[in-house]
Design an enzyme around this catalytic site. Structure first.
Site, PDB file in Angstrom:
ATOM      1  N   ALA A  18       0.824  -1.211   0.000  1.00 23.66           N
ATOM      2  CA  ALA A  18       0.000   0.000   0.000  1.00 23.66           C
ATOM      3  C   ALA A  18       0.854   1.255   0.000  1.00 23.66           C
ATOM      4  CB  ALA A  18      -0.930   0.008   1.214  1.00 23.66           C
ATOM      5  N   ALA A  38       9.193  -2.094   4.722  1.00 18.56           N
ATOM      6  CA  ALA A  38      10.411  -1.665   5.422  1.00 18.56           C
ATOM      7  C   ALA A  38      10.199  -0.306   6.056  1.00 18.56           C
ATOM      8  CB  ALA A  38      11.599  -1.599   4.461  1.00 18.56           C
ATOM      9  N   THR A  44      12.026   3.213   6.543  1.00 21.01           N
ATOM     10  CA  THR A  44      12.960   3.812   5.591  1.00 21.01           C
ATOM     11  C   THR A  44      13.691   5.065   6.069  1.00 21.01           C
ATOM     12  OG1 THR A  44      11.180   5.102   4.586  1.00 21.01           O
ATOM     13  CG2 THR A  44      11.621   2.927   3.649  1.00 21.01           C
ATOM     14  N   SER A  65      18.343  -0.912  -1.204  1.00 15.14           N
ATOM     15  CA  SER A  65      18.599   0.529  -1.222  1.00 15.14           C
ATOM     16  C   SER A  65      20.048   0.847  -1.546  1.00 15.14           C
ATOM     17  CB  SER A  65      18.249   1.118   0.145  1.00 15.14           C
ATOM     18  OG  SER A  65      18.688   2.455   0.261  1.00 15.14           O
ATOM     19  N   TYR A  69      19.526   2.027   9.238  1.00 14.73           N
ATOM     20  CA  TYR A  69      18.646   1.665   8.124  1.00 14.73           C
ATOM     21  C   TYR A  69      19.416   0.908   7.042  1.00 14.73           C
ATOM     22  CZ  TYR A  69      16.328   2.270   3.623  1.00 14.73           C
ATOM     23  OH  TYR A  69      15.799   2.045   2.376  1.00 14.73           O
ATOM     24  N   LYS A 109      18.946  -3.001   5.588  1.00 11.27           N
ATOM     25  CA  LYS A 109      18.663  -3.344   4.184  1.00 11.27           C
ATOM     26  C   LYS A 109      19.680  -4.359   3.672  1.00 11.27           C
ATOM     27  CE  LYS A 109      15.809  -2.058   2.069  1.00 11.27           C
ATOM     28  NZ  LYS A 109      14.417  -2.574   1.961  1.00 11.27           N
ATOM     29  N   ARG A 129      23.032  13.273  -5.261  1.00 14.50           N
ATOM     30  CA  ARG A 129      22.038  12.204  -5.277  1.00 14.50           C
ATOM     31  C   ARG A 129      21.658  11.849  -6.722  1.00 14.50           C
ATOM     32  NH1 ARG A 129      23.691  11.800  -0.961  1.00 14.50           N
ATOM     33  NH2 ARG A 129      22.596  11.818   1.047  1.00 14.50           N
TER      34      ARG A 129
END
Length: 361
Positions: free
Chosen positions: A7, A79, A81, A123, A185, A189, A253
């Site tokens: 979802a 997860a 995040t 990730s 985090y 992952k 990024r």
């Protein structure tokens, strides 16, 4: 097909695409209030998808879903995040990301149902600060940036030859660059990857792992302070606020549109090779935070962004990838430019009914 975390931002769009492809799709999601503020199933989740409100750490609940659905394919998106949040809520991230993954595996064992294919949304965070190269020199792995260094505004790592030699980041590529997590985090992952690889290898299950760069697009949670920075920037810009760009503005990024991520998952599902897959998914275009903040401000008619020198523990300096491996192994390539994707995002945020602007955590 079962999608955990189905979802969510990526899951809702992936389930719609897979339904159009003719798959039966069921989604498992706890509807966490940090993402789903009203606790309701999102309006953009297709009504044709089966819905199971279950916590991925609830063994009995997950087992019941597997007994009912018996999926040939499981896409594991569930997860926590938040990079910075994971440093202060480590148990929460470990419980959902690590124990949630082992719970899923245990539920498969208890039901005696072994799917044909497992797909994991991993990730780019697993690479940590990644590998850098000195100007005219050797490559090196950058250490984690600590609070003391950041407080002194030591933004870029220092290479073996010392602080006077310029350094540049290398693309994050599976099989070439070692994972070296810089946050809780990120560590969870990478743990997901290892857990699924060990289990899938033993059980003869096909495994595909997609390491996603910074995913953005219309539909990303507007209430979650740990949502993607582009969505936060868009809300702040449309409110007429000056965008606060952290560090010196040169944080790097790789922003990849959610539609391209969905396409990558579809390609992974159609992939004919039976061996394991580990591939990076991004735009292949590194962009500084100042560049993207300036773009968002321009599209929204907001004031010029300001570089504040603020920072967040756990954030890495640079993250970008090269998509040539994804082209070769999946026959996939990104199609959405940052400008067109940002323009779409601005339009969606403008038309949304969000009544507040979240503070970037």
């Amino acid at each position: 097909m079962l999608i955990t975390g189905g979802a969510g931002f990526i899951g809702s769009r992936l389930s719609a695409a897979l339904l159009r492809d003719g798959h039966r799709v069921d989604v498992l999601d706890v509807l966490h209030p940090q993402v789903h503020a009203d606790g309701e199933w999102p309006a953009d989740l297709s009504p044709a998808a089966g819905r199971h409100r279950v916590d991925v750490t609830d063994l009995d609940g997950v087992e019941d879903v597997l007994r009912e659905v018996r999926p040939d394919v499981v896409v594991h998106l569930a997860a926590e995040t938040g990079t910075g949040q994971s440093l202060t809520e480590a148990s929460r991230h470990g419980r959902v990301n690590v124990v949630g993954t082992t719970t899923l595996l245990d539920a498969m064992t208890r039901t005696g149902h072994v799917p044909q294919h497992l797909l994991l949304a991993s990730s780019r965070a697993v690479y940590g600060e990644g590998r850098w190269r000195e100007q005219g020199g050797e490559s090196f792995y950058a250490p984690v940036r600590g609070a003391a260094e950041l407080a002194l505004e030591h933004w870029d790592p220092i290479g073996p030859s010392g602080p006077d030699v310029p350094v540049t980041p290398e693309p994050q590529l599976a099989g070439t660059v070692e994972p070296r997590p810089a946050s809780v985090y990120a560590a969870t992952k990478l743990a997901q990857e290892h857990l699924l690889h060990a289990w899938a290898s033993a059980m003869g299950v096909r495994l595909s792992v997609l390491r996603l760069q910074n995913v953005y697009g219309a539909g990303q949670s507007l209430a979650n302070p740990y949502t993607g920075v582009l969505t936060v920037f868009a809300q702040e810009a449309l409110a007429g606020n000056v965008l606060d760009v952290y560090e010196d503005g040169r944080i790097l990024r790789d922003f990849v549109h959610v539609s391209d991520v969905v396409a990558a998952f579809r390609c992974a599902l159609r992939r004919e090779a039976s061996g394991p897959l580990l591939v990076d998914i991004g735009s292949g275009q590194p962009t500084t935070l100042l560049e993207v903040a300036t773009l968002i401000a321009d599209l929204a008619g907001a004031p010029e962004p300001v570089v504040s020198g603020r920072y967040r523990l756990g954030d890495v300096r640079a993250a970008c990838t090269d998509v040539s491996a994804a082209r070769e192994q999946l026959g996939w390539a990104p199609e959405t430019t940052l400008r067109s994707g940002a323009d779409e995002l601005i339009g969606w945020v403008r038309s949304s009914r969000a009544a507040h602007v979240p503070t970037r955590a």
